[in-house]
Design an enzyme around this catalytic site. Structure first.
Site, mmCIF file in Angstrom:
data_model
loop_
_atom_site.group_PDB
_atom_site.id
_atom_site.type_symbol
_atom_site.label_atom_id
_atom_site.label_comp_id
_atom_site.label_asym_id
_atom_site.label_seq_id
_atom_site.Cartn_x
_atom_site.Cartn_y
_atom_site.Cartn_z
ATOM 1 N N HIS A 42 66.333 -24.270 32.991
ATOM 2 C CA HIS A 42 65.239 -24.504 33.635
ATOM 3 C C HIS A 42 65.310 -23.901 35.007
ATOM 4 O O HIS A 42 66.026 -23.049 35.366
ATOM 5 C CB HIS A 42 65.448 -26.189 34.042
ATOM 6 N N HIS A 127 64.721 -19.043 39.440
ATOM 7 C CA HIS A 127 65.620 -18.326 38.524
ATOM 8 C C HIS A 127 66.320 -19.576 37.502
ATOM 9 O O HIS A 127 66.025 -20.570 37.743
ATOM 10 C CB HIS A 127 66.812 -17.768 39.254
#
Length: 186
Positions: A42, A127
């Site tokens: 995620h 990220h």
């Protein structure tokens, strides 16, 4: 014990499969203590920590009643790291930061602040964490010739984000408890 939560964007299945291949490349040269499960990949928008069900319900309702940008695409990749380039504490897949993502991040922070959550002081760096808590080895990115797979990037459509409940002793660890849809493109 109070449950812990975060707000984020789950990575789509086809890209999760690619990122698992990246983990396999990484595992050839490094041994991390914590490898992210494929189902848990995620992009974090905001870590909330421990809070009551009532607070999460209020946050969810505020998020669902907000005007959000339309769906948009971002690039996931190439590989990156936080910390020492040879033995980074976190190895990740970079995520592009288009204006729409910045708008969502700022609004999620603003609503969180109104509800008493601490505002993040660091610059937002989207990220997808692949591994963290380095034990030993050397980053494949620090080697003279590394697998070019780690230079690739993949396009992903973002049409919603979610509130996740954290289950530290389970695998996968993150359970989406609410989805917040972005406005439909005209």
């Amino acid at each position: 014990m109070t449950a812990h939560y975060f707000i984020g964007i789950k990575v789509e299945k086809s890209i999760r499969t690619k990122l698992t291949e990246w983990q396999n490349v990484l595992a050839k040269s490094m041994n991390y203590k914590d490898w992210t499960s494929e189902e848990d990949f995620h992009i974090t928008l905001k870590f909330l920590g421990g809070c009551s069900d009532k607070t999460i319900d209020v946050y969810k309702n505020k998020l669902m009643n907000e005007e959000w940008p339309g769906a948009f695409r971002i690039a996931i990749g190439p590989a990156g790291y936080f910390g020492n380039p040879k033995q980074p504490r976190v190895f990740y897949a970079d995520a592009e930061k288009p204006k729409e993502l910045e708008v969502i991040k700022l609004e999620v922070e603003k609503i969180g602040s109104e509800l008493g959550f601490q505002t993040e002081g660091r610059t937002y760096r989207p990220h997808v964490t692949l591994a963290k808590k380095n034990a030993e080895g050397m980053s494949p990115l620090a080697l003279e010739s590394y697998d070019l797979l780690l230079d690739e990037s993949y396009s992903m459509l973002i049409d919603h984000f979610s509130i996740f409940r954290i289950h530290p002793q389970q695998n996968p660890k993150y359970e989406a408890i609410a989805h917040i849809s972005l406005n439909k493109e005209e």
